[in-house]
Enzyme design. Sequence first.
Site, PDB file in Angstrom:
ATOM      1  N   TYR A 121       0.958  -1.348   0.007  1.00  0.00           N
ATOM      2  CA  TYR A 121      -0.081  -0.160  -0.142  1.00  0.00           C
ATOM      3  C   TYR A 121       0.878   1.234   0.205  1.00  0.00           C
ATOM      4  O   TYR A 121       0.563   2.415   0.224  1.00  0.00           O
ATOM      5  CB  TYR A 121      -0.810  -0.018   1.440  1.00  0.00           C
ATOM      6  N   LYS A 165       3.980 -14.047   5.887  1.00  0.00           N
ATOM      7  CA  LYS A 165       3.907 -15.344   4.739  1.00  0.00           C
ATOM      8  C   LYS A 165       5.273 -15.259   4.391  1.00  0.00           C
ATOM      9  O   LYS A 165       5.904 -15.140   3.004  1.00  0.00           O
ATOM     10  CB  LYS A 165       3.023 -14.733   3.328  1.00  0.00           C
ATOM     11  N   ASP A 190      -2.535 -17.330   5.537  1.00  0.00           N
ATOM     12  CA  ASP A 190      -3.478 -18.162   4.881  1.00  0.00           C
ATOM     13  C   ASP A 190      -4.115 -19.163   5.975  1.00  0.00           C
ATOM     14  O   ASP A 190      -5.252 -19.149   6.487  1.00  0.00           O
ATOM     15  CB  ASP A 190      -3.029 -18.995   3.933  1.00  0.00           C
ATOM     16  N   ASP A 232      -5.120  -5.359   6.452  1.00  0.00           N
ATOM     17  CA  ASP A 232      -6.461  -4.602   5.749  1.00  0.00           C
ATOM     18  C   ASP A 232      -7.565  -5.934   5.559  1.00  0.00           C
ATOM     19  O   ASP A 232      -8.626  -5.752   5.951  1.00  0.00           O
ATOM     20  CB  ASP A 232      -6.054  -4.385   4.488  1.00  0.00           C
TER      21      ASP A 232
END
Length: 361
Positions: A124, A191, A224, A248
């Site tokens: 972002y 991740k 995940d 987010d």
Amino acid sequence: MTHRVTLIPGDGIGPEISQATQRVVDATGVAIEWDVVDAGEAAIARTGNPLPPEVVESIRRNRVAIKGPITTPVGKGFRSVNVSLRKQLDLYANVRPCRSRKGVRSRYDNVDLVVVRENTEDLYAGIEFAEGTPEVAELIQWIAQKNGATIRPDSAISIKPISISGSRRIVEFAFKYAEENGRKKVTAVHKANIMKATDGLYLRVAEAVAAEHPDVQFENIIVDNMCMQLVQKPDLYDVLVLPNLYGDIVSDLCAGLVGGLGVAPGANIGEEVALFEPIHGSAPKYAGQNKVNPMAMMYSGVMMLNWIGEREAADRLENALDETIAAGVDVTYDLKQRRDDPTAKGTSQVADALVAKLSKR
Ligand code: NAD
């Protein structure tokens, strides 16, 4: 002591829910001098600028602000006022408590977690290269030379910067928040198995910060898996700390777990200032109808009262809100069993009921 607080009513439903919030915060008896400043559509009408300099000056001066939502035109018009405020004030931590509340329809009744999202970097950061531009062609060539990777020539590219300093301050914020609010555990979400450079850095920094806070439990989890765990066993989690993009997405997932937009508060916090706001938008189709739920902004008011040290008043307002929702009488349409329930109250009637309740205590 009188506190000075900047109030930005916002647009769409913003002015209605702001007025309702101001009334219930005042009804707690805490002395607040409200510095009301316009941003968004009202500011454009007056000055031509959606974020006049006096708004940022007022927040800097008072160090604490609460705002209603502000409409962002899609694909045209002015830049998001929300993004500009976050950038100009370096509001690096986005905090969203998600708690099950009796009387709010939701899948679970035992969720009590806080999402801490990094607000300034990651995908972002706004560093993007559109497909077909000379810049993206140059970048693709540079990457091929430096890294040997082949990127399809018809690609667009977004850059994901994650820094040591940015990661450290958000993880430190999460631990400090946990310590100050009696929370037991911080979970860092990442991740790093795939993005070893960026998320790997984030995870290493999180582990280093965790070692400096031995009284708070720490764990890390891949994003995940986090989503699946949250859907299956949300009660196992306490404070989550995430880089911008995962934050987010996961924060909306968590808001959904506890019943959605009408009751979900948030805060954007920097080194110098804190800005509180509901997470929902300006819902323009309901503007001026005295219909929508003001409670998300009122719970943001609870967070604000805690922030300025008025903990007892914050507890009283939070209890009044919780009791009102649980009783299910003085609530807006979204908290009724059926959305077309004719007994649903309007925005200002919800405020009336809360003011009356707070005045009795
Ligand atoms: P939204 O949150 O405004 O509305 C989506 C739907 O959620 C509404 O139609 C309504 O059904 C429901 N809803 C929202 N708030 C509610 C409330 N308080 N009580 C009852 N129901 C409520 O989302 P959107 O339609 O995607 O966005 C509208 C505008 O708001 C856009 O311009 C967007 O950019 C802006 N926005 C601003 C902020 C902010 O100021 N922080 C945040 C999100 C969206």
